[in-house]
Write a protein that holds these residues in place. Sequence first.
Motif, PDB file in Angstrom:
ATOM      1  N   ASP A  74       0.878  -1.166  -0.073  1.00 45.99           N
ATOM      2  CA  ASP A  74       0.077  -0.106   0.135  1.00 45.99           C
ATOM      3  C   ASP A  74       0.931   1.290   0.195  1.00 45.99           C
ATOM      4  O   ASP A  74       0.562   2.125   0.848  1.00 45.99           O
ATOM      5  CB  ASP A  74      -0.617  -0.111   1.267  1.00 45.99           C
ATOM      6  N   VAL A  75       1.913   1.211  -0.818  1.00 40.82           N
ATOM      7  CA  VAL A  75       2.660   2.466  -0.812  1.00 40.82           C
ATOM      8  C   VAL A  75       2.231   3.673  -2.103  1.00 40.82           C
ATOM      9  O   VAL A  75       1.919   3.199  -3.116  1.00 40.82           O
ATOM     10  CB  VAL A  75       3.999   2.046  -1.558  1.00 40.82           C
ATOM     11  N   PRO A  76       1.855   4.702  -1.544  1.00 33.94           N
ATOM     12  CA  PRO A  76       1.166   5.566  -2.272  1.00 33.94           C
ATOM     13  C   PRO A  76       2.218   5.823  -3.567  1.00 33.94           C
ATOM     14  O   PRO A  76       3.092   5.871  -3.754  1.00 33.94           O
ATOM     15  CB  PRO A  76       1.180   7.022  -1.477  1.00 33.94           C
ATOM     16  N   ALA A  77       1.445   5.798  -4.674  1.00 41.51           N
ATOM     17  CA  ALA A  77       2.350   5.992  -6.104  1.00 41.51           C
ATOM     18  C   ALA A  77       1.481   6.768  -6.987  1.00 41.51           C
ATOM     19  O   ALA A  77       1.092   6.260  -8.158  1.00 41.51           O
ATOM     20  CB  ALA A  77       2.425   4.508  -6.764  1.00 41.51           C
ATOM     21  N   PRO A  78       1.578   7.987  -6.873  1.00 39.94           N
ATOM     22  CA  PRO A  78       0.887   8.924  -7.881  1.00 39.94           C
ATOM     23  C   PRO A  78       1.715   9.166  -9.039  1.00 39.94           C
ATOM     24  O   PRO A  78       2.814   8.499  -9.233  1.00 39.94           O
ATOM     25  CB  PRO A  78       0.861  10.365  -7.136  1.00 39.94           C
ATOM     26  N   ALA A  79       1.055   9.418 -10.292  1.00 40.34           N
ATOM     27  CA  ALA A  79       1.769   9.553 -11.479  1.00 40.34           C
ATOM     28  C   ALA A  79       2.947  10.264 -11.384  1.00 40.34           C
ATOM     29  O   ALA A  79       3.199  11.258 -10.717  1.00 40.34           O
ATOM     30  CB  ALA A  79       0.849  10.010 -12.550  1.00 40.34           C
TER      31      ALA A  79
END
Length: 409
Positions: free
Chosen positions: A84-89
């Motif tokens: 659940d690592v945040p990965a925005p563009a």
Amino acid sequence: MKSSRLAVAILVFAWVSFFAFPTVLAQTPEPAPGITITGQIVNGTPGGPSPSNVSLMLHAYEGRMMVDMIHGTSDAEGRFRFEDVPAPAGRSFEVMATYRDVVYFSERVEPEPGQMQLDLPVTVYETTTDTTAVRVEQLHILLDFSPERMHVVQIYVLSNTGDRAVVADGQEGLRFRLPAGATEVSFRGDQDGTRFVREEGGFVDTAPVAPGTGTLSTVVIYTIPYDEGIELTVPVDYPTMSAGVLVPQVGVTLSGEGWDAGQEMNIQGRPYLLHSFGHVPLAPGDVVRFTITGRPDLTSLTGATAETRGGAGVPSWVFALGLGFSLILITAGGIWWWRDRRSESAVASVEPDDLASVLQAIAELDDAHAAGTIDELTYRAERERLQALAIRHLRADDMVGDASETPGT
């Protein structure tokens, strides 16, 4: 009339509370879905054990700026998983692993759009104190002058052709000899003053050399008495693949067997001649020898004579090597390359004393790197130091938290 206005106000408030606010919430962008980052710690040394319980740090970047760090540990078989690592563009990731006190990195990768899992293996190595696999990929010698002194900067770009990281045993590391008469010896890349050890006739570099090309640089600065000429003999302690000397055009000339006529360069508004040495590769026990003749015209060295540090007459440009100097030179034999664009503000002289200060120091370091004022090698070395400090703070915080918990709560 007042009651009518009050009724309208209540209706407006009710409408905003029950209708408008949910609409605003509905317009709030959904957070970027988290991804899972996995990997395997691989031992690159043939016959080496499978690394277990390796300390890890997941780094997240937006462009060149680090925006997040997540601490972790591999399992007994060297596997790791960050969920659940945040990965925005536009965000990329790399994993830092510390194995046998040597730091290694995975490849830095940006996930594809819609990709929900990313694999970032890290190769680590066993260690050895045997230095036979170490070689000098490039030896760069930079000269400058002040009254009765010649200032020398020697930059060794080191490679490790073996399959083990070369580490120091106590104060035993990579030994380098200095030319006779060298004084005012100092170093770059020694933040806490423990990396380099001075000894009679030279010094020891205790930093580890990981396998690969150009994995470590050693920078030493010293002064030689100078009047109207000198023959400088630089000892060769490790196999050396290339060598060059950068000489300011201030009325002095370089000569010697094996040296070319020099290539004209203009660096930061000052003219130089770059001389390349043709008798390479060199073996341990060989020397790099050249003669400098002529009385330097110090009036042309406004940067060197007008501003000095420490009362020793050392030109300010020498200190600028650690604060913004860059050098990328093209020669007939290829690229004669070295960069040390460290920002004074980025490499703090004061040790951050809490986690927030460490993270701020890392952010400033990332800003300097993104702005191009710090080279990759120096950037990673300083970032490793700060990240190790962050880990210590995190562990200390965990211990404090554990101690403050009451059993049974």
